[in-house]
Design a protein around this motif. Structure first.
Motif: not given
Length: 203
Positions: A32-42, A103-111, A134-139
């Motif tokens: 997110t270092a280069g993104l302009t702050p706006g609305t975000v869903l975690d 921005l929509v982001m998800t970190h290790y969410a397992h549905p 998307i940040v997920g556990h690598l297979h």
């Protein structure tokens, strides 16, 4: 062992893990270092570390999770940090928000649905011109997870799996990486996490 990853699973998971403050995922900081702050869903915000970190940097943040315990802890952390975050209790496999986010982001969410189907679903919530992180556990084929180990194979992905979801005419791939990092500090046995990190943007 196959995990259900339903509401009861996550409620129990967070009941045991909401007492300690956790730092925001380092890949969020990088991506997110280069993104302009706006609305975000975690999406699958857990105890809110990433949501709070972005709110402290000027983003207008919504954190959604299926676990009441996680959201209670997140709200307390946000209050301590003196930031405003909108917390929503929702099953993201059936939730149909009317809002779209920069921005929509998800970190290790397992549905409870297949992992890639979940990523495809939350991609629909990105506003025109927005980004999905998307940040997920690598297979990797060498991993074999026992009952007491995380993550189970059905909750793992590769960067290639994720990027294959996105039509190149509609999405630009900004990051598609497979990385390793070590976590654990004083008195904690270090653990190596292997992650898939993907950031795409709508064209």
């Amino acid at each position: 062992m196959t995990h259900t990853f339903d509401k009861d699973y996550w409620q129990h998971h967070w009941d045991d893990r909401t007492s300690n403050t956790v730092a925001a995922n380092p890949y969020l900081v990088e991506e997110t270092a280069g993104l302009t702050p706006g609305t975000v869903l975690d999406a699958g915000c857990g105890a809110g570390a990433e949501a709070i970190w972005l709110a402290e940097r000027g983003w207008r943040v919504t954190g959604a999770d299926i676990s009441t315990a996680a959201l209670t802890a997140a709200a307390k952390q946000a209050e301590s940090a003196r930031v405003d975050v909108t917390w929503i209790e929702a099953d993201l496999t059936s939730w149909n928000p009317t809002e779209r986010w920069d921005l929509v982001m998800t970190h290790y969410a397992h549905p409870s649905i297949p992992q890639l189907d979940f990523y495809r679903r939350i991609a629909q919530w990105v506003a025109p011109g927005g980004s999905l992180l998307i940040v997920g556990h690598l297979h990797d084929g060498a991993q074999h997870h026992s009952i007491n180990q995380e993550p189970p194979s059905e909750a793992t992905v590769t960067a290639k799996d994720i990027t294959a979801l996105f039509d190149a005419t509609a999405w630009r791939i900004d990051t598609a990486a497979e990385r390793s990092r070590t976590v654990g500090g004083t008195g904690v046995h270090p653990k190596t996490l292997r992650d898939a990190v993907v950031r795409v943007a709508q064209r």
